[in-house]
Design an enzyme around this catalytic site. Structure first.
Site, PDB file in Angstrom:
ATOM      1  N   HIS A 269      42.420  68.714  27.502  1.00 50.53           N
ATOM      2  CA  HIS A 269      41.826  69.385  26.345  1.00 50.53           C
ATOM      3  C   HIS A 269      40.321  69.201  26.409  1.00 50.53           C
ATOM      4  O   HIS A 269      39.845  68.157  26.847  1.00 50.53           O
ATOM      5  CB  HIS A 269      42.374  68.774  25.043  1.00 50.53           C
ATOM      6  CG  HIS A 269      42.117  69.651  23.870  1.00 50.53           C
ATOM      7  ND1 HIS A 269      40.934  69.629  23.186  1.00 50.53           N
ATOM      8  CD2 HIS A 269      42.885  70.598  23.286  1.00 50.53           C
ATOM      9  CE1 HIS A 269      40.993  70.530  22.230  1.00 50.53           C
ATOM     10  NE2 HIS A 269      42.158  71.141  22.269  1.00 50.53           N
TER      11      HIS A 269
ATOM     12  N   ASP B 112      50.434  72.082  22.964  1.00 52.41           N
ATOM     13  CA  ASP B 112      51.274  73.122  23.543  1.00 52.41           C
ATOM     14  C   ASP B 112      52.315  72.592  24.500  1.00 52.41           C
ATOM     15  O   ASP B 112      53.206  73.321  24.923  1.00 52.41           O
ATOM     16  CB  ASP B 112      50.403  74.168  24.254  1.00 52.41           C
ATOM     17  CG  ASP B 112      49.717  75.043  23.236  1.00 52.41           C
ATOM     18  OD1 ASP B 112      50.325  75.247  22.174  1.00 52.41           O
ATOM     19  OD2 ASP B 112      48.598  75.491  23.495  1.00 52.41           O
TER      20      ASP B 112
END
Ligand code: ACO
Length: 428
Positions: free
Chosen positions: A307, A364
């Site tokens: 991320h 996700d």
């Protein structure tokens, strides 16, 4: 005392103000940089660039903190409903009971879309990806609500545009799925809750609230809440930048949907399940894929890992991992893909390559497992993300408009050819 940074350049010293946020984050204010020094900054991917000052979402990637309007994501995911969180993000405070009732009623009463939307839908081939269809349908709302084209209208009218966006997105999302399946569309049922109504338009079920298991219903609400905002990410920045040209909310959100679609952003949830399926079908050799991800000559990446901001853990992933377990237990599903996911997580978390780069499972990595368990097809996963992210996009758009932010227009360092003369085609 106001902090200042000094820039030494070309024999001169320039003082640059340092701005401090409410959580003590510091930023060098370079708004006068070009005017005073002739310089611009270069920061590909905006890794160090704050594009705005915002009071919506606080995120600390090092400590894994995420708060909407000051409330922790853990607290909201556990205790609030999605529409309550939407109200919080858009209007700044948690609603009173009366305010929430009005808000929910208003949204419920606007869930129907114009019949002519069906003819637009019919124009799409069934193979059309639902994200593309959704982005187009949201943009088409400008045609049905032409007043929304002017974002400078009265507060009430702008609010009407906002309510319509929240009310109609589930309908448009479910219809984009129905187009994909070449099934007849389902109309919204006003007696159902926001989430149950969406499930009804997708699957014709449930016809009554009683048929939705509380565990499943809570998991969907949680997913939507966890996705509801994430400060200046790729799609939110897109929404703000499109809106900064005074384009309508619907056009801005349509652009946000397009930005979310890519596999490095919201499209990762689809890519994760496809990757896990691929590993499973290839014999379940997790180590092989971890090695591929580490190989710089191989373009393969572990989808759902890493991320831009979280470098220790993604707090949303912690919540969603637990919710995935709850849903699979409730539905009695034993998904082999979940075993692959757990193995992969375990191997990667103990591997120096991933540890050194701060690569951890993001939200996700697990959300797709829940969607799959609910029977939602893979290419609808990112549409589910869009449903959740809508309040965030609206809040970002509204804040940008209310703060009268200037048009977003970055500069560049030109590296192309110097001036040259046009050569007629026969002389080339
Ligand atoms: N698998 C393998 N290596 C990775 C991964 C990954 N998933 N992600 C990053 N890396 C490596 C890069 O190769 C790079 O290595 P290097 O320093 O040796 O060159 C290093 O980690 C840093 O990666 P960047 O791409 O520079 O990091 P950035 O912040 O630009 O990218 C991103 C973040 C796009 C999320 C990236 O980690 C990625 O592609 N992840 C997979 C896709 C994904 O899951 N996206 C969803 C994000 S969450 C969301 O949008 C909701």
């Amino acid at each position: 005392m106001t902090k200042k940074a000094e820039l030494h350049y070309d024999g001169k010293v320039y003082e640059l103000p340092v701005i401090t946020g409410t959580e003590n984050e510091n930023a060098i204010d370079i708004s006068r940089l070009r005017a005073d020094t002739g310089l611009i900054t270069l920061d590909k991917g905006f890794k160090n660039t704050g594009s705005t000052q915002s009071s919506i979402t606080f995120l600390n990637g090092e400590e894994g903190i995420l708060r909407y309007r000051g409330y922790s994501i853990e607290d909201l995911a556990e205790n609030a409903s999605f529409l309550e969180v939407a109200f919080l993000l858009i209007y700044g405070n948690l609603p009173s009971k009366l305010e929430l009732d009005f808000f929910v009623e208003d949204i419920t009463q606007h869930s129907l879309v114009h019949e002519d939307v069906k003819s637009i839908l019919d124009g799409f081939p069934s193979k059309a990806h639902p994200m593309g269809v959704l982005s187009s349908l949201v943009s088409s709302l400008t045609a049905f609500y032409p007043k929304s084209l002017d974002p400078n209208r009265s507060k009430e009218e702008v609010n009407g545009t906002i309510i319509r966006a929240i009310a109609k997105l589930p309908t448009l999302a479910a219809w984009s799925y129905k187009n994909r399946m070449r099934q007849p569309i389902m109309y919204p049922k006003n007696e159902l809750s926001y989430t149950a109504n969406f499930m009804h338009m997708m699957f014709g079920l449930p016809t009554t609230e009683k048929k939705v298991s509380p565990v499943v219903s809570k998991a969907i609400d949680k997913l939507l809440i966890l996705h509801a905002d994430h400060e200046q990410n790729c799609s939110a920045s897109t929404v703000r930048i499109v809106g900064s040209s005074h384009a309508s909310l619907y056009a801005s959100v349509s652009a946000g949907i397009a930005a979310l679609w890519g596999p490095l952003h919201g499209g990762a949830n689809q890519a994760v399940i496809e990757m896990l399926e691929k590993i499973k079908n290839d014999g379940g050799n997790v180590d092989k894929y971890v090695e591929k991800a580490k190989d710089k000559k191989d373009s393969f990446r572990l989808m759902g890992f890493g991320h831009r901001v979280y470098k220790n853990f993604d707090p949303r992933a912690t919540i969603i991992k637990k919710a995935a377990d709850d849903v699979l237990n409730e539905l009695g599903i034993n998904d082999p893909v979940l075993d692959i996911a757990k193995k992969l997580e375990n191997v990667a978390l103990n591997d120096d390559y991933f540890k050194y780069r701060g690569l951890y499972p993001n939200v996700d990595f697990y959300s797709g497992i829940i969607y799959r368990a609910l029977g939602i097809p893979t290419d609808m996963f990112t549409v589910m993300f869009a449903l959740g992210r809508l309040p965030g996009w609206i809040a970002q758009w509204k804040e940008m408009r209310e703060n009268k932010e200037p048009i977003g227009r970055p500069r560049q360092v030109y590296t192309g050819a110097k001036e040259r003369e046009y050569v007629p085609i026969n002389n080339r």
